[in-house]
Scaffold this motif. Structure first.
Motif, mmCIF file in Angstrom:
data_model
loop_
_atom_site.group_PDB
_atom_site.id
_atom_site.type_symbol
_atom_site.label_atom_id
_atom_site.label_comp_id
_atom_site.label_asym_id
_atom_site.label_seq_id
_atom_site.Cartn_x
_atom_site.Cartn_y
_atom_site.Cartn_z
ATOM 1 N N ARG A 1 0.867 -1.183 0.000
ATOM 2 C CA ARG A 1 0.000 0.000 0.000
ATOM 3 C C ARG A 1 0.901 1.230 0.000
ATOM 4 N N LYS A 2 0.771 2.076 -1.018
ATOM 5 C CA LYS A 2 1.677 3.222 -1.168
ATOM 6 C C LYS A 2 1.565 4.218 -0.014
ATOM 7 N N THR A 3 0.335 4.584 0.341
ATOM 8 C CA THR A 3 0.142 5.598 1.378
ATOM 9 C C THR A 3 0.622 5.077 2.728
ATOM 10 N N GLY A 4 1.468 5.857 3.386
ATOM 11 C CA GLY A 4 1.944 5.494 4.714
ATOM 12 C C GLY A 4 3.050 4.463 4.743
ATOM 13 N N ALA A 5 3.665 4.192 3.595
ATOM 14 C CA ALA A 5 4.704 3.154 3.549
ATOM 15 C C ALA A 5 5.923 3.544 4.381
ATOM 16 N N GLU A 6 6.341 4.801 4.315
ATOM 17 C CA GLU A 6 7.556 5.200 5.031
ATOM 18 C C GLU A 6 7.408 5.071 6.549
ATOM 19 N N PRO A 7 6.323 5.586 7.166
ATOM 20 C CA PRO A 7 6.187 5.387 8.612
ATOM 21 C C PRO A 7 6.098 3.909 9.000
ATOM 22 N N ALA A 8 5.419 3.107 8.178
ATOM 23 C CA ALA A 8 5.325 1.669 8.464
ATOM 24 C C ALA A 8 6.711 1.029 8.404
ATOM 25 N N ALA A 9 7.511 1.413 7.424
ATOM 26 C CA ALA A 9 8.872 0.876 7.298
ATOM 27 C C ALA A 9 9.729 1.292 8.494
ATOM 28 N N GLN A 10 9.621 2.538 8.904
ATOM 29 C CA GLN A 10 10.380 3.015 10.067
ATOM 30 C C GLN A 10 9.974 2.245 11.321
ATOM 31 N N HIS A 11 8.690 1.998 11.464
ATOM 32 C CA HIS A 11 8.192 1.242 12.609
ATOM 33 C C HIS A 11 8.756 -0.178 12.588
ATOM 34 N N PHE A 12 8.757 -0.826 11.417
ATOM 35 C CA PHE A 12 9.295 -2.172 11.283
ATOM 36 C C PHE A 12 10.772 -2.210 11.670
ATOM 37 N N VAL A 13 11.555 -1.258 11.156
ATOM 38 C CA VAL A 13 12.994 -1.245 11.448
ATOM 39 C C VAL A 13 13.227 -1.025 12.939
ATOM 40 N N MET A 14 12.422 -0.171 13.565
ATOM 41 C CA MET A 14 12.540 0.048 15.004
ATOM 42 C C MET A 14 12.241 -1.247 15.765
ATOM 43 N N LEU A 15 11.186 -1.967 15.357
ATOM 44 C CA LEU A 15 10.858 -3.242 15.999
ATOM 45 C C LEU A 15 12.005 -4.238 15.839
ATOM 46 N N ARG A 16 12.551 -4.311 14.629
ATOM 47 C CA ARG A 16 13.650 -5.246 14.373
ATOM 48 C C ARG A 16 14.891 -4.886 15.184
ATOM 49 N N ASP A 17 15.234 -3.604 15.228
ATOM 50 C CA ASP A 17 16.403 -3.182 16.009
ATOM 51 C C ASP A 17 16.227 -3.523 17.483
ATOM 52 N N GLY A 18 15.033 -3.283 18.006
ATOM 53 C CA GLY A 18 14.766 -3.615 19.406
ATOM 54 C C GLY A 18 14.841 -5.107 19.660
ATOM 55 N N ALA A 19 14.305 -5.897 18.741
ATOM 56 C CA ALA A 19 14.349 -7.355 18.897
ATOM 57 C C ALA A 19 15.790 -7.858 18.843
ATOM 58 N N MET A 20 16.587 -7.300 17.939
ATOM 59 C CA MET A 20 17.987 -7.734 17.821
ATOM 60 C C MET A 20 18.760 -7.377 19.092
ATOM 61 N N ALA A 21 18.537 -6.172 19.608
ATOM 62 C CA ALA A 21 19.258 -5.742 20.809
ATOM 63 C C ALA A 21 18.821 -6.545 22.034
#
Length: 96
Positions: free
Chosen positions: A44-64
């Motif tokens: 879904r084009k609309t809102g892709a960037e905030p969703a991607a940022q949220h995903f990366v934040m979740l992944r970084d937290g899970a890795m740490a």
């Protein structure tokens, strides 16, 4: 102190090569963010960037957290969060 925790504590700004490692890590982070943004935009084009940022934040937290806590629990929690993030994104709900 566990071996994995000690390893993560060895890299400080005074460590030789720290700047190069930091720059490479930043480049990898931006590349990964761009990759996830492309994936979210394909859903879904609309809102892709905030969703991607949220995903990366979740992944970084899970890795740490994964090296400090129960990896199985962290993995299950991360996957549940990613599934909900994708559901929210495709339904047009804000991800953050």
């Amino acid at each position: 102190m566990s071996r994995s925790i000690r390893r993560s504590c060895h890299t400080t700004p005074s460590t030789p090569g720290y700047g190069r490692r930091f720059a490479r890590a930043g480049h990898r982070w931006l590349w990964f963010l761009g990759t996830v943004d492309t994936f979210m935009a394909s859903l879904r084009k609309t809102g892709a960037e905030p969703a991607a940022q949220h995903f990366v934040m979740l992944r970084d937290g899970a890795m740490a957290t994964g090296c400090l806590f129960d990896r199985v629990l962290i993995c299950a929690t991360f996957l549940g969060g990613v599934e909900e993030l994708i559901r929210a994104h495709t339904a047009g709900r804000p991800s953050a």
